[in-house]
Design a protein around this motif. Sequence first.
Motif, mmCIF file in Angstrom:
data_model
loop_
_atom_site.group_PDB
_atom_site.id
_atom_site.type_symbol
_atom_site.label_atom_id
_atom_site.label_comp_id
_atom_site.label_asym_id
_atom_site.label_seq_id
_atom_site.Cartn_x
_atom_site.Cartn_y
_atom_site.Cartn_z
ATOM 1 N N ALA A 211 -0.471 -8.342 4.338
ATOM 2 C CA ALA A 211 0.296 -8.433 5.576
ATOM 3 C C ALA A 211 0.935 -7.098 5.921
ATOM 4 O O ALA A 211 1.008 -6.710 7.102
ATOM 5 C CB ALA A 211 1.368 -9.520 5.441
ATOM 6 N N TYR A 212 1.412 -6.381 4.907
ATOM 7 C CA TYR A 212 1.945 -5.033 5.138
ATOM 8 C C TYR A 212 0.865 -4.136 5.737
ATOM 9 O O TYR A 212 1.105 -3.396 6.693
ATOM 10 C CB TYR A 212 2.464 -4.459 3.821
ATOM 11 C CG TYR A 212 2.519 -2.954 3.785
ATOM 12 C CD1 TYR A 212 3.419 -2.255 4.574
ATOM 13 C CD2 TYR A 212 1.659 -2.229 2.965
ATOM 14 C CE1 TYR A 212 3.463 -0.863 4.548
ATOM 15 C CE2 TYR A 212 1.695 -0.854 2.916
ATOM 16 C CZ TYR A 212 2.592 -0.172 3.717
ATOM 17 O OH TYR A 212 2.627 1.191 3.695
ATOM 18 N N GLY A 213 -0.356 -4.207 5.196
ATOM 19 C CA GLY A 213 -1.457 -3.436 5.763
ATOM 20 C C GLY A 213 -1.752 -3.837 7.195
ATOM 21 O O GLY A 213 -2.071 -2.987 8.042
ATOM 22 N N THR A 214 -1.656 -5.126 7.486
ATOM 23 C CA THR A 214 -1.856 -5.596 8.859
ATOM 24 C C THR A 214 -0.861 -4.958 9.801
ATOM 25 O O THR A 214 -1.210 -4.466 10.880
ATOM 26 C CB THR A 214 -1.706 -7.133 8.929
ATOM 27 O OG1 THR A 214 -2.573 -7.741 7.974
ATOM 28 C CG2 THR A 214 -2.042 -7.653 10.316
ATOM 29 N N LEU A 215 0.410 -4.949 9.410
ATOM 30 C CA LEU A 215 1.460 -4.373 10.247
ATOM 31 C C LEU A 215 1.234 -2.880 10.470
ATOM 32 O O LEU A 215 1.407 -2.372 11.587
ATOM 33 C CB LEU A 215 2.826 -4.609 9.597
ATOM 34 C CG LEU A 215 4.053 -4.133 10.373
ATOM 35 C CD1 LEU A 215 4.130 -4.846 11.730
ATOM 36 C CD2 LEU A 215 5.319 -4.374 9.571
ATOM 37 N N VAL A 216 0.823 -2.173 9.423
ATOM 38 C CA VAL A 216 0.563 -0.733 9.531
ATOM 39 C C VAL A 216 -0.428 -0.447 10.644
ATOM 40 O O VAL A 216 -0.214 0.421 11.507
ATOM 41 C CB VAL A 216 0.037 -0.181 8.190
ATOM 42 C CG1 VAL A 216 -0.599 1.194 8.375
ATOM 43 C CG2 VAL A 216 1.163 -0.097 7.161
ATOM 44 N N TRP B 191 12.033 -3.333 1.793
ATOM 45 C CA TRP B 191 11.543 -3.823 3.080
ATOM 46 C C TRP B 191 11.826 -2.817 4.199
ATOM 47 O O TRP B 191 10.989 -2.638 5.098
ATOM 48 C CB TRP B 191 12.173 -5.174 3.406
ATOM 49 C CG TRP B 191 11.920 -6.216 2.375
ATOM 50 C CD1 TRP B 191 12.846 -6.910 1.660
ATOM 51 C CD2 TRP B 191 10.642 -6.674 1.904
ATOM 52 N NE1 TRP B 191 12.246 -7.771 0.781
ATOM 53 C CE2 TRP B 191 10.883 -7.656 0.909
ATOM 54 C CE3 TRP B 191 9.325 -6.356 2.227
ATOM 55 C CZ2 TRP B 191 9.861 -8.314 0.241
ATOM 56 C CZ3 TRP B 191 8.294 -7.010 1.552
ATOM 57 C CH2 TRP B 191 8.567 -7.977 0.578
ATOM 58 N N VAL B 192 12.968 -2.130 4.144
ATOM 59 C CA VAL B 192 13.257 -1.075 5.123
ATOM 60 C C VAL B 192 12.210 0.034 5.018
ATOM 61 O O VAL B 192 11.674 0.518 6.019
ATOM 62 C CB VAL B 192 14.672 -0.496 4.904
ATOM 63 C CG1 VAL B 192 14.874 0.770 5.747
ATOM 64 C CG2 VAL B 192 15.729 -1.531 5.257
ATOM 65 N N GLY B 193 11.905 0.437 3.794
ATOM 66 C CA GLY B 193 10.909 1.482 3.582
ATOM 67 C C GLY B 193 9.540 1.095 4.093
ATOM 68 O O GLY B 193 8.858 1.898 4.741
ATOM 69 N N LEU B 194 9.108 -0.139 3.826
ATOM 70 C CA LEU B 194 7.805 -0.589 4.308
ATOM 71 C C LEU B 194 7.760 -0.602 5.835
ATOM 72 O O LEU B 194 6.723 -0.295 6.442
ATOM 73 C CB LEU B 194 7.487 -1.975 3.747
ATOM 74 C CG LEU B 194 7.185 -2.025 2.247
ATOM 75 C CD1 LEU B 194 7.010 -3.472 1.787
ATOM 76 C CD2 LEU B 194 5.937 -1.217 1.914
ATOM 77 N N GLY B 195 8.888 -0.959 6.477
ATOM 78 C CA GLY B 195 8.935 -0.928 7.938
ATOM 79 C C GLY B 195 8.795 0.479 8.487
ATOM 80 O O GLY B 195 8.053 0.717 9.455
ATOM 81 N N LEU B 196 9.491 1.443 7.886
ATOM 82 C CA LEU B 196 9.390 2.840 8.333
ATOM 83 C C LEU B 196 7.983 3.396 8.120
ATOM 84 O O LEU B 196 7.438 4.103 8.978
ATOM 85 C CB LEU B 196 10.411 3.695 7.583
ATOM 86 C CG LEU B 196 11.881 3.476 7.942
ATOM 87 C CD1 LEU B 196 12.784 4.233 6.981
ATOM 88 C CD2 LEU B 196 12.154 3.907 9.385
ATOM 89 N N ILE B 197 7.382 3.070 6.978
ATOM 90 C CA ILE B 197 6.026 3.546 6.703
ATOM 91 C C ILE B 197 5.035 2.947 7.701
ATOM 92 O O ILE B 197 4.124 3.625 8.177
ATOM 93 C CB ILE B 197 5.613 3.202 5.260
ATOM 94 C CG1 ILE B 197 6.497 3.956 4.271
ATOM 95 C CG2 ILE B 197 4.146 3.556 5.016
ATOM 96 C CD1 ILE B 197 6.351 3.483 2.836
ATOM 97 N N SER B 198 5.221 1.669 8.038
ATOM 98 C CA SER B 198 4.346 1.028 9.016
ATOM 99 C C SER B 198 4.427 1.743 10.361
ATOM 100 O O SER B 198 3.402 2.044 10.988
ATOM 101 C CB SER B 198 4.731 -0.446 9.185
ATOM 102 O OG SER B 198 4.588 -1.153 7.976
ATOM 103 N N ALA B 199 5.659 2.027 10.825
ATOM 104 C CA ALA B 199 5.827 2.708 12.110
ATOM 105 C C ALA B 199 5.248 4.120 12.067
ATOM 106 O O ALA B 199 4.551 4.554 12.999
ATOM 107 C CB ALA B 199 7.319 2.761 12.468
#
Length: 499
Positions: free
Chosen positions: A75-80, A124-132
Amino acid sequence: MSHAPAGTEPAQPPPGDDHAFFGQPRGLMTLSGLEVWERFSFLGMQAILVLFFADKVSNDGLGMDPGTAASVSAAYGTLVYLVSVAGGWLADRILGSYRAVLYGGILIACGHYAMAVPTATMTWVGLGLISAGTGLLKPNVASMVGKLYRTEDQRRDAGFALYYMGINIGAFAGPLVTGWLGEHAGWHWGFSAAAVGMTLGLIQYVAGRRHLAGRKHTAEYALAPGPMRRAVLVIVGGVVVAALVATALALAGWLTMDRFVDVLTLVSVIAPVVYFVVMFRSPRVTPEERGRLRPYVVLFLASVIFNFILFQAYSTMMLLASTNARTEIFGFHFPPSWYASALGAFEVALAPVVAAVWVRMGPRQPHVSNKIAIGVILGGLSFLLMVIPTSGHSDETYRMAAWWIVGSYLLLGLGDILLETSGMSATTKLAPQAFASQTMALWFLSLALANGIQAQIVKLYGEVSNPAYFGVNGAIAVAAGVAVIAAAPWLKRTMHPVH
């Protein structure tokens, strides 16, 4: 209504005699160097992410069961890759490719530094920043590679192969460093190494900026000042509102992790359909360009199927390696995440060979659709190979030899080189002029859809037998590749003059 910035000329690629970097334009060295460090950080982190999710809380993990860990990782990859749509639009209309890549890299670095803090919230904050950040960087850096070449330049496919080799140098080195640190020092030390890697990538990108086509220009199809201000306000306001709504739903107990994964999968299906419809109906797309978009749909679906297999190299294959594979070769013990480096190593070794073959063959090389089809078939075979060592065991305590996973990654790595380099190169050639960066984003939407599907299918991992899981998924991929080969005559005709 969009328009090009006043007082500027369209960005032009370097002269055809620019052969400063292994016979390729010198700007390719700057962009490949950036990708070395971006992939070092991204895939280095991803190689340990699913293991971090599945590890016990007492070991600083998040304590998820394996199926959930693989699903959340997907799901993280999907968001990216979903965010890459916004990244392409921002580059085309507001920022320009150079600034989009720069700002994206900064966000990625900040995200990795956040993940270095040992709390679940910062993860979770880090994963959000990396996705953006990845959404800004990935579609636009690949588009910048395409701008280094004129349409008729025969070096284009070879250049993308070298660019992809740079990607996989990072993919090879990243898991070695983060995996060792994750196992010996702690998961968050591994995330720290990813942060340092992205910082180094930003430094060399800025240092080599003078060799990049069009770096001094603003967006090629920039919005007028009024619409641009409104667009910025809408984007900022939308992000704030979405964050507040998501927080409220999570606190109310409605937005659970499973529901969030399901929403991302749904969006990953809807987004490419809507995007194709917009491009097909746009008055700024010529009839000739519209005709070349039709075969691109087939290439898009082939990418989805292959990458569904590829991305599991960092989820189900990592889980399999950690529980059912030996972690030693010739008496040398290594972390399970080091298996991910085998994939990068094979691609580093094979990419220049593939590039040399395409240059030597010139106009006699296989059509891009056949290159992609072979890549899909190899991806399917990589999963079918895993049926052999996982069959015939009455319990889950067996340990397969390391060479089985290494062999699977060899097939997967060669397939990745054939499909991704040809797919990215074809995308830059088939893209409508008015949607240049956005069409690259559409290619990355195929990666989002692959991850979205994976986020659902991997829930079956551990619920069905390993031979059934790998066998069925591998057989579907092989069948899809054969279907693309069967459609080759139509694809060649409708993609003309793209070879």
